[in-house]
Scaffold this motif. Structure first.
Motif, PDB file in Angstrom:
ATOM      1  N   LEU A   1      53.814  52.448 -14.133  1.00 25.24           N
ATOM      2  CA  LEU A   1      52.742  53.357 -14.544  1.00 25.24           C
ATOM      3  C   LEU A   1      52.312  54.265 -13.395  1.00 25.24           C
ATOM      4  N   LEU A   2      52.250  53.718 -12.185  1.00 21.82           N
ATOM      5  CA  LEU A   2      51.858  54.534 -11.030  1.00 21.82           C
ATOM      6  C   LEU A   2      52.822  55.700 -10.838  1.00 21.82           C
ATOM      7  N   PHE A   3      54.120  55.440 -11.046  1.00 18.75           N
ATOM      8  CA  PHE A   3      55.112  56.516 -10.954  1.00 18.75           C
ATOM      9  C   PHE A   3      54.987  57.475 -12.149  1.00 18.75           C
TER      10      PHE A   3
ATOM     11  N   ARG B   1      44.365  54.975 -15.019  1.00 13.84           N
ATOM     12  CA  ARG B   1      43.290  54.037 -15.356  1.00 13.84           C
ATOM     13  C   ARG B   1      43.873  52.760 -15.963  1.00 13.84           C
ATOM     14  N   ARG B   2      44.890  52.924 -16.788  1.00 17.94           N
ATOM     15  CA  ARG B   2      45.549  51.744 -17.362  1.00 17.94           C
ATOM     16  C   ARG B   2      46.188  50.902 -16.253  1.00 17.94           C
ATOM     17  N   ALA B   3      46.857  51.580 -15.317  1.00 15.25           N
ATOM     18  CA  ALA B   3      47.474  50.855 -14.206  1.00 15.25           C
ATOM     19  C   ALA B   3      46.419  50.075 -13.430  1.00 15.25           C
ATOM     20  N   LEU B   4      45.276  50.712 -13.155  1.00 13.46           N
ATOM     21  CA  LEU B   4      44.209  50.046 -12.390  1.00 13.46           C
ATOM     22  C   LEU B   4      43.677  48.832 -13.140  1.00 13.46           C
TER      23      LEU B   4
ATOM     24  N   ARG C   1      46.377  48.404  -6.036  1.00  7.80           N
ATOM     25  CA  ARG C   1      45.004  48.851  -6.273  1.00  7.80           C
ATOM     26  C   ARG C   1      44.698  50.094  -5.433  1.00  7.80           C
ATOM     27  N   VAL C   2      45.105  50.080  -4.185  1.00  5.68           N
ATOM     28  CA  VAL C   2      44.874  51.240  -3.323  1.00  5.68           C
ATOM     29  C   VAL C   2      45.613  52.462  -3.859  1.00  5.68           C
ATOM     30  N   ARG C   3      46.870  52.253  -4.301  1.00  5.51           N
ATOM     31  CA  ARG C   3      47.649  53.386  -4.820  1.00  5.51           C
ATOM     32  C   ARG C   3      47.023  53.950  -6.092  1.00  5.51           C
ATOM     33  N   ALA C   4      46.546  53.098  -6.975  1.00  2.00           N
ATOM     34  CA  ALA C   4      45.929  53.572  -8.218  1.00  2.00           C
ATOM     35  C   ALA C   4      44.649  54.346  -7.923  1.00  2.00           C
ATOM     36  N   LEU C   5      43.810  53.817  -7.039  1.00  2.09           N
ATOM     37  CA  LEU C   5      42.569  54.513  -6.689  1.00  2.09           C
ATOM     38  C   LEU C   5      42.853  55.841  -6.008  1.00  2.09           C
ATOM     39  N   THR C   6      43.874  55.882  -5.162  1.00  3.20           N
ATOM     40  CA  THR C   6      44.230  57.127  -4.478  1.00  3.20           C
ATOM     41  C   THR C   6      44.720  58.166  -5.478  1.00  3.20           C
ATOM     42  N   ALA C   7      45.577  57.739  -6.406  1.00  2.00           N
ATOM     43  CA  ALA C   7      46.073  58.665  -7.429  1.00  2.00           C
ATOM     44  C   ALA C   7      44.924  59.207  -8.270  1.00  2.00           C
TER      45      ALA C   7
END
Length: 857
Positions: A666-668, A687-690, A701-707
């Motif tokens: 999902l992040l990708f 948001r779903r990924a987080l 978690r850091v990557r999702a918040l950064t995105a």
């Protein structure tokens, strides 16, 4: 005064002292000859063995006192010029290796009775070879000595790279340097050992293990405690806990499912230790066989050679074959001070001189000339050949024909054949160890092995002691060429059996990656014996897959590729490849991706998809499609293709039922709608990924918040974006993931600049750029400097803005990236416009349009 047995006692300290005394006497005599003195320059040496009291004076000076010191001093006074005179205890302990003159009585001040004294006549034939002069390398020694002086006085590290063919004398050069430095210099040696938890950083782990006193038999609690104590010695209280945690990674004491921070964390921990040690005293760090080291370890060595924030009094000596410079043409270019020493072959006269010395009086003039001519100026060949011609208690006694073999391999084979059968068999079995071993480990491959037999192999110059202080004595093969020849003479049935035994012992002690290496060697022998028996080869493939996955998760990408390639080579014909091989290919593709090798990544990933679809392996499909999608969007500039691939990756991850895999896909996938500027859609994906992130999965978690922060900034909700990135940065700082720290700092700086707070943004930019530079993250560095360039432009600092923006464009083009150049050229055009150069601005804007036409669409 020289004291042997401090800080660690060795059973041959007395013999070491005698050898040192003879070496000092001989070198002093040669120095007088070189200076052309009319009278011989000679010294008196006195030696005795016994117990002494050791302590430090109020000023910190080391003090050694007691009767044994007084005896040695009186013997030194009684000795004749050029003579080494030893006491009774020393003579008893060394009688097997040293020839002495008749006992003499010495009247000594402070003693009620006369002292027994024995003048050294000579070392026995084999012992004498331990003091062979170092011939023809005076200029190289001078360069290294001067380099250490520069590092010591300036506080700037020096990287000295010594390159040359095998056997040319690189290790001896480093040994001579180490032997000649003052007691104030701390000497560290980076030699790979089996007790470490990473093949990539094994040399660094060996150094840390030595400093901390970690032993092969220590349990996890003992290892952690020793590392905590080491960190406390080299770091202040505030930093020591984090340093200890980083060092623990080297010994498998800080495992987590996501280990992407492994490489930068290990590098930071190692450098912190060296910095702490070099604050007050110079440090000499020696790395051998650097041409065999993996990229992250070489990166660490180069980072160590760059000037730090505080003085770093370190000389780094790197020994390598010329392949190192072929692999890394820019080696040493980032160092504060760098010197390259190319060791050439000895001249004919120097070769003859070395042959005479190495022969210890048993090699005549004609033989010395013949050896010199055959050796081609290679010192190792000369020493091995003279060793074959020497009388030996464990060989053929020097009897029979004394012809000189044509190659060094033939010399080693002849020496091996001349040994007693029992010792020959033990030498062959010991050759299965990749690194050093102790007597207990040797008994894994030879249950009857004894310490006495190991000593005989050392006397026969097959084994040498591993220089590891404060631990059970370990040995290793004296030279790689010797090891290859001895191992080549081991029957394949024995190789299969012995490598399996060593592998099992490594698995039992928690070293699966090292065990995989031995299983691979066992399998290679098994296939030679029976190509149709796949039991052991399949076990080796499984082990190499586990080892490759472990290296990939840690971002040891080059090591991972090596493991995966070896696994595929062992897997047999492609017609029988299935899910296991699909996972190997997917992992290999990801590793190539992180190295920026996109063509190789695409080849491996597409093959993984092909096999994964045939055997319906959701794991391989989720992983391979994820990275193919990212390559499609960023490097093929095909957003539609990326969407298809990433949607399939998400479906495969959901079929797998693994939230960890789903989150990453999902992040990708969120970057597809983001590239199309459909920010509401990308918000939903991230948001779903987080919502699916495991509480312990800090990286995701850091990557999702950064995105989400980046997305909010595009939606012009800057305050929400700043809140999101602050949450991400806090997590990154707490976990110590420097890569994530840098990412979040750069995003925060961008937001501050967008809010018109450019002065606040610059410190964040500077720290993030510094971290990326230290980690060698080139694309991230380019992106960060482009953003900082815009901040400089907004502050009116146009020269700095142009420098950063041009750096970003140059790096992106070198990497083949198509996302970064369009907007960077556009911002560079604005710099030209602010300078009033309309022609340059129009040209730069056209370049932006050209780059945009080639970018993602």
């Amino acid at each position: 005064m020289a004291v042997f047995g401090l800080p660690h006692v060795h059973e041959d300290d007395a013999l070491r002292a005698v050898r040192a005394g003879l070496a000092i006497s001989e070198r002093t005599r040669r120095l007088g000859d070189e200076l052309g003195l009319e009278r011989p320059l000679e010294v008196r040496v006195g030696i005795e063995t016994g117990e002494a009291a050791v302590g430090r004076s109020p000023t910190g000076q080391l003090l050694v006192t007691g009767p044994v010191v007084n005896v040695a001093a009186r013997l030194q006074v009684a000795a004749q010029p050029g003579q080494v005179l030893v006491g009774q205890t020393t003579s008893i302990l060394t009688s097997a290796n040293v020839s002495y003159a008749r006992r003499r009585r010495v009247r000594a001040k402070g003693f009620d009775s006369s002292l027994d004294a024995f003048a050294v006549e000579e070392l026995t034939a084999r012992s004498a070879r331990r003091t062979i002069p170092f011939v023809g390398r005076a200029s190289e020694q001078a360069i290294l000595g001067q380099s250490l002086g520069v590092a010591s006085t300036s506080g700037r590290p020096v990287l000295a790279t010594v390159v040359g063919e095998s056997g040319i004398g690189k290790s001896r050069l480093a040994d001579e340097l180490a032997a000649g430095v003052s007691a104030a210099v701390l000497i560290l040696r980076g030699q790979s050992r089996a007790l470490t938890d990473t093949a990539t950083f094994s040399p660094a782990a060996a150094i840390i293990g030595d400093l901390a006193g970690v032993r092969s038999g220590d349990g996890p609690d003992e290892v952690r405690q020793r590392l905590v104590e080491l960190a406390g010695r080299v770091s202040d209280a505030r930093a020591s806990t984090r340093t200890a945690q980083r060092l623990a990674l080297l010994f498998g004491q800080a495992e987590s499912r996501d280990e992407t921070a492994f490489v930068p964390e290990v590098q930071a921990g190692f450098i912190a230790v060296i910095d702490g040690l070099s604050r007050d005293h110079p440090v000499l760090v020696i790395f051998e066989d650097a041409h065999t080291l993996k990229a992250p370890m070489l990166d660490l060595i180069e980072r160590l050679s760059v000037r730090g924030e505080r003085p770093r009094r370190v000389l780094i000596v790197v020994l390598a074959r010329t392949e190192l410079l072929e692999q890394r043409p820019t080696w040493g270019s980032s160092s504060s001070n760098s010197v390259l020493i190319r060791m050439e072959t000895l001249s004919r006269d120097e070769s003859v001189q070395l042959a005479r010395h190495a022969g210890g009086g048993h090699v005549g003039e004609v033989e010395a000339i013949e050896i010199a001519e055959r050796a081609g100026g290679n010192p190792y060949f000369i020493i091995e050949t003279t060793g074959m011609l020497m009388p030996s208690s464990v060989g053929a006694g020097g009897h029979g024909p004394r012809s000189v073999p044509p190659t060094v391999q033939a010399v080693v084979s002849a020496r091996l054949d001349a040994m007693e059968p029992r010792l020959r068999d033990l030498a062959r079995r010991s050759s299965v160890f990749r690194y050093a071993f102790d007597v207990n480990e040797l008994r894994f491959v030879d249950e009857d092995a004894t310490a006495e037999e190991v000593q005989q192999l050392e006397d026969a110059e097959i084994l040498v002691r591993d220089q590891q202080p404060g631990a059970l004595q370990r040995w290793r093969m004296r030279h790689s060429t010797l090891k290859d020849v001895v191992y080549g003479s081991l029957p394949k049935r024995e190789r299969e059996r012995l490598h399996q035994r060593v592998a099992q012992s490594l698995l039992d002690s928690g070293h699966p990656s090292l065990a995989a290496d031995h299983l691979e060697l066992a399998a290679a022998a098994a296939l030679d014996l029976d190509p149709n028996n796949r039991a052991l080869p399949d076990r080796a493939v499984d082990a190499l897959l586990v080892a490759g996955d472990r290296a990939r998760r840690r971002m040891e990408s080059r090591t991972a590729i090596d493991r995966y390639q070896r696994a595929l080579a062992m897997a047999g014909q492609e017609a029988r490849w299935a899910a296991r091989e699909a996972r190997i290919l997917a992992g290999m593709g990801e590793a190539h991706y992180w190295l920026g090798e996109y063509a190789a990544a695409s080849t491996a990933l597409n093959r993984a998809v092909e096999i994964g679809e045939a055997c319906q392996d959701a794991f391989a499909l989720a992983l391979a499609l994820r990275f193919l999608g990212d390559i499609a969007i960023n490097y093929e500039a095909d957003v539609n293709k990326a969407e298809r691939l990433l949607n399939r990756s998400v479906l495969a991850a959901e079929e797998l039922g693994d939230p960890w895999a789903v989150v990453r896909s999902l992040l990708f996938a969120g970057w597809v709608p983001w590239t199309r500027q459909r920010f509401d859609e990308s918000e939903k994906v991230w948001r779903r990924a987080l919502s699916l992130v495991d509480p312990k999965d800090h990286w995701a978690r850091v990557r999702a918040l950064t995105a989400l922060s980046i997305n909010r900034s595009e939606m012009r909700d800057l305050e929400a974006a700043l809140e999101l990135i602050e949450e991400a940065r806090t997590i990154a700082e707490e976990t110590g993931d420097q890569f994530s720290v840098a990412n979040t700092l750069i995003q925060k700086a961008r937001l501050l600049d967008d809010l018109g707070r450019g002065a606040e943004a610059l410190p964040c930019f500077d720290r993030g750029v510094s971290i990326f530079g230290g980690l060698g993250a080139r694309w991230e560095m380019a992106d960060a400097r482009a953003a900082r360039g815009i901040a400089f432009r907004n502050l009116g600092r146009l020269d700095q803005a142009e420098e950063d923006l041009r750096f970003a464009i140059r790096t992106a083009e070198e990497l083949g990236d198509r996302q970064l150049p369009p907007w960077t050229w556009r911002n560079l055009a604005k710099v030209a416009e602010l300078r009033g150069d309309k022609a340059a601005a129009e040209e730069l804007l056209q370049r932006s349009l050209d780059a945009e036409s080639r970018g993602p669409h």
